[in-house]
Design an enzyme around this catalytic site. Structure first.
Site, short mmCIF file in Angstrom:
data_model
loop_
_atom_site.label_atom_id
_atom_site.label_comp_id
_atom_site.label_asym_id
_atom_site.label_seq_id
_atom_site.Cartn_x
_atom_site.Cartn_y
_atom_site.Cartn_z
N ARG A 48 8.15 -9.79 -1.37
CA ARG A 48 8.67 -11.25 -1.31
C ARG A 48 8.66 -11.76 -2.38
O ARG A 48 8.28 -12.97 -3.07
CB ARG A 48 7.59 -11.43 -0.23
CG ARG A 48 7.13 -11.20 0.99
CD ARG A 48 6.12 -11.35 1.87
NE ARG A 48 5.27 -10.91 1.92
CZ ARG A 48 5.16 -10.66 3.32
NH1 ARG A 48 5.24 -10.85 4.31
NH2 ARG A 48 4.00 -9.58 2.68
N VAL A 68 3.95 8.11 12.55
CA VAL A 68 2.80 9.15 13.11
C VAL A 68 1.69 9.79 12.47
O VAL A 68 2.29 10.04 11.73
CB VAL A 68 3.31 9.50 14.24
CG1 VAL A 68 2.45 10.11 15.17
CG2 VAL A 68 4.33 8.60 14.86
N GLU A 82 8.39 10.27 9.56
CA GLU A 82 6.78 11.14 9.67
C GLU A 82 5.83 10.03 9.15
O GLU A 82 4.90 10.61 9.38
CB GLU A 82 7.17 12.65 8.44
CG GLU A 82 5.68 13.46 9.04
CD GLU A 82 5.71 13.69 10.08
OE1 GLU A 82 4.91 13.55 10.87
OE2 GLU A 82 6.45 15.16 10.54
N LYS A 95 6.89 1.83 12.82
CA LYS A 95 5.71 2.34 13.90
C LYS A 95 6.24 1.25 15.31
O LYS A 95 6.66 1.80 16.08
CB LYS A 95 4.96 3.05 13.60
CG LYS A 95 4.06 2.16 13.63
CD LYS A 95 2.95 2.52 12.42
CE LYS A 95 2.53 1.78 11.39
NZ LYS A 95 0.77 1.91 11.13
N LYS A 143 2.42 4.73 18.70
CA LYS A 143 2.58 5.69 18.00
C LYS A 143 2.87 6.66 19.24
O LYS A 143 3.56 8.01 19.33
CB LYS A 143 1.87 6.20 17.00
CG LYS A 143 1.56 5.59 15.70
CD LYS A 143 0.33 5.30 15.22
CE LYS A 143 0.09 4.93 13.52
NZ LYS A 143 -0.90 4.83 13.23
N THR A 174 0.77 -1.02 -0.12
CA THR A 174 -0.21 0.35 -0.38
C THR A 174 1.15 1.17 -0.17
O THR A 174 0.51 2.05 -1.02
CB THR A 174 -0.69 0.65 1.62
OG1 THR A 174 -1.25 -1.31 0.93
CG2 THR A 174 -1.79 1.86 1.26
N VAL A 175 1.81 1.57 1.05
CA VAL A 175 2.64 2.38 1.41
C VAL A 175 4.11 2.36 -0.15
O VAL A 175 3.39 3.42 -1.30
CB VAL A 175 3.25 2.69 2.76
CG1 VAL A 175 4.05 3.79 3.02
CG2 VAL A 175 2.11 2.59 3.64
P1 NAP Z 1 1.88 -3.62 2.56
O1 NAP Z 1 0.86 -3.53 1.89
O2 NAP Z 1 1.21 -5.07 3.67
O3 NAP Z 1 2.96 -3.57 2.04
C1 NAP Z 1 4.28 -4.49 2.77
C2 NAP Z 1 5.35 -4.62 1.26
O4 NAP Z 1 6.48 -4.80 2.53
C3 NAP Z 1 4.74 -6.04 0.29
O5 NAP Z 1 5.21 -5.59 -0.70
C4 NAP Z 1 5.34 -6.80 0.72
O6 NAP Z 1 5.70 -8.13 -0.91
C5 NAP Z 1 6.60 -6.60 1.27
N1 NAP Z 1 7.67 -7.59 2.53
C6 NAP Z 1 7.00 -7.47 3.71
N2 NAP Z 1 7.81 -8.73 4.17
C7 NAP Z 1 8.51 -8.57 3.57
C8 NAP Z 1 10.19 -9.64 3.74
N3 NAP Z 1 10.03 -10.31 4.85
N4 NAP Z 1 10.36 -9.29 2.56
C9 NAP Z 1 10.46 -8.81 1.66
N5 NAP Z 1 9.30 -7.92 1.56
C10 NAP Z 1 8.54 -7.42 1.89
O7 NAP Z 1 2.34 -2.83 3.81
P2 NAP Z 1 1.61 -1.70 4.08
O8 NAP Z 1 0.01 -1.35 4.59
O9 NAP Z 1 2.41 -1.10 2.96
O10 NAP Z 1 2.60 -1.02 5.59
C11 NAP Z 1 3.93 -0.79 5.30
C12 NAP Z 1 4.59 -0.33 5.95
O11 NAP Z 1 3.94 1.09 6.47
C13 NAP Z 1 4.02 -0.85 7.84
O12 NAP Z 1 5.27 -0.65 8.53
C14 NAP Z 1 2.95 0.33 8.09
O13 NAP Z 1 3.53 -0.22 9.78
C15 NAP Z 1 3.24 1.23 7.85
N6 NAP Z 1 2.24 2.35 7.60
C16 NAP Z 1 1.38 2.19 6.46
C17 NAP Z 1 0.11 3.34 6.39
C18 NAP Z 1 -1.31 2.34 5.48
O14 NAP Z 1 -1.69 3.25 5.82
N7 NAP Z 1 -1.15 1.38 5.58
C19 NAP Z 1 0.10 4.09 7.27
C20 NAP Z 1 1.34 4.49 7.95
C21 NAP Z 1 2.40 3.65 8.21
P3 NAP Z 1 4.67 -8.37 -1.50
O15 NAP Z 1 4.40 -7.21 -2.11
O16 NAP Z 1 5.56 -9.36 -1.99
O17 NAP Z 1 4.07 -9.52 -0.52
N1 HSE Z 2 -2.87 0.77 10.27
C1 HSE Z 2 -2.94 1.93 10.46
C2 HSE Z 2 -3.74 3.34 11.13
C3 HSE Z 2 -2.15 3.57 9.41
O1 HSE Z 2 -5.08 2.74 10.78
O2 HSE Z 2 -3.19 4.17 11.81
C4 HSE Z 2 -1.63 4.70 9.57
O3 HSE Z 2 -0.41 4.63 10.76
#
Ligand code: NAP
Ligand code: HSE
Length: 433
Positions: A47, A133, A130, A106, A206, A15-16
């Protein structure tokens, strides 16, 4: 660093990560102008390298071998958006190889932030977070830079977009918790394990980071009092509204000088307050400075593009530092110390108490008597009959004056043992923010 070019390794393309690629592609010229060099994504760790990742991902850059990102001397900056503890070793390795790191993780900054910041200092590079949080809201910069000249006395806010979205949908559309969580997952707001959002642990991570920035405190994992949103029932929203309040999932951090108050739980806030009106995926944090007073930072707290804004702005900062040959400068000055945490039993606040009881003479007096024994004073009270299909009896809701948590808990334990009780008592705290 190749002349006129910053080479970036991306860990994760979900997603990010997808949002980061899109934002960099869409704003390439503006980013180059601001940084003073082109910012190019050279390698992307995932992955599953065969999965389709949309128009902004150059499939030839994908790899499943972390070493091709963190150990490549041609890569200047690593952006970690893969999540989880697995990223720890990769971030450390990147820092040790002299690469600045941007992360939205986080969990990791909360648990390892001190050690990672120390590693960044040691190797003369930056660690920017940034996106960790508040998704897209600039709360890290606000605390680190805008409040640098002031002493922060409190941070109070909504920092989990998923739980705020879920509460909003439950109230506005009458959805179940499960249905609202499924929507938040589909919109890319939720963690890989959404129980982190619902049970409050994501918000607690956070708050640990906010305490690091606001109070210079290293808060060990597990030392923040955490409650999630699952215990809130529709009647609590309705009753709160009768008392002119809304229920929000809040993080509360206060510096009492000798100790820090740090807690995460559902909270009643007056419906006229700024945080009562932060709804849906929005986050909002009120930072109170001794000199400035309160300052509200609000905006989209989760999702691909809002979070990408934070991550790419951090990337631009660390890239600019690299171009200017002052890496590590932005991360300096964060001095951390262990601080005692105020035990929850010593908390003093107002309370919303809900009792499901037999509708018999003397029950209100008995409850009031137990509260009085503990010197807990009732401010307002409502009683309503429960429908037969819900088991009958009555629901009594009381708002208290300010009281000690230990006293309220002792009274509730005693009340909970009485024969007139039909369900365990419920407690939510009240904040006037
Ligand atoms: P996500 O959609 O699950 O994406 C994770 C990505 O990382 C995927 O591309 C996955 O590969 C890859 N990955 C995960 N573990 C791996 C490993 N061991 N080796 C290689 N690649 C790996 O997660 P996300 O929502 O983008 O969140 C990512 C980070 O941002 C997290 O720390 C989350 O807490 C933080 N965050 C998220 C948001 C939000 O709104 N989503 C907001 C702020 C912060 P595959 O695609 O091949 O599975
Ligand atoms: N899962 C987290 C939330 C993403 O819903 O706030 C942003 O850090």
């Amino acid at each position: 660093m190749a002349a006129g070019r910053i080479s970036v390794g991306l860990l994760g393309c979900g997603t990010v990560g997808g949002g980061v690629l899109r934002l960099i592609a869409q704003n390439a010229a503006r980013i180059e102008a601001r940084v003073g060099a082109a910012v190019e994504i050279s390698r992307i760790l995932v992955r599953e390298s065969q999965a389709s990742r949309g128009p902004y991902c150059d499939a030839s850059r994908l790899t499943t071998r972390a070493a091709e990102v963190v150990d490549d001397p041609g890569i200047d900056v690593v952006v970690e958006v893969m999540g989880g503890q697995a990223a720890h070793e990769l971030i450390l390795r990147a820092l040790e190889r002299g690469k600045s790191v941007v992360t939205a993780n986080k969990l990791l900054i909360a648990s390892e932030g001190c050690a990672l910041l120390a590693a960044a200092h040691r190797h003369g590079v930056d660690l920017a977070f940034e996106g960790a949080v508040g998704g897209g809201i600039p709360i890290v910069r606000t605390l680190r830079d805008a409040f640098a000249s002031d002493a922060v006395t409190a941070v109070t806010g909504i920092v989990n977009g998923t739980s705020n979205y879920v509460l909003t949908r439950m109230v506005d559309a009458g959805l179940s918790l499960e249905a609202a969580v499924a929507e938040a997952q589909a919109l890319g707001y939720a963690e890989a394990d959404p129980s982190m959002d619902v049970d409050g642990h994501d918000a607690a991570h956070k708050l640990q980071i906010l305490a690091l920035l606001a109070f210079g405190a290293f808060v060990p994992p597990g030392s923040v009092h955490v409650e999630g949103i699952a215990a809130i029932e529709p009647i609590d929203h309705r009753m709160s509204a009768r008392f002119g309040h809304r229920i929000k999932h809040l993080v509360v951090g206060r510096d009492h000088g000798d100790a820090l108050e740090l807690r995460v739980h559902p909270t009643l806030v007056p419906e006229r307050s700024v945080l009562a009106n932060v709804s849906g995926v929005l986050n909002g944090v009120v930072v109170t400075g001794r000199a400035l007073g309160p300052c509200l930072v609000t905006g989209q707290g989760a999702g691909a593009m809002p979070t990408a804004v934070s991550v790419v702005s951090d990337l631009m900062d660390v890239a600019r530092a690299k171009v200017a040959k002052v890496p590590g400068f932005g991360t300096r000055g964060l001095v951390l110390a262990s601080r005692p945490i105020v035990p929850m039993a010593e908390l003093s606040t107002r309370y919303y108490l809900r009792f499901v009881v037999a509708d018999e003479p003397g029950v209100v007096a008995a409850i009031a008597g137990e509260l009085a024994k503990e010197r807990v004073s009732i401010e307002q009270m409502v009683q309503e009959a429960r429908p037969a299909h819900e088991g009958g009896g009555a629901t009594i809701v009381m708002l208290t004056h300010r009281a000690r948590e230990a006293s309220v808990q002792a009274a509730l334990s005693a009340i909970g043992r009485e024969v007139y009780m039909r369900a365990p008592p419920r407690l939510f705290r009240i904040e006037d923010v």
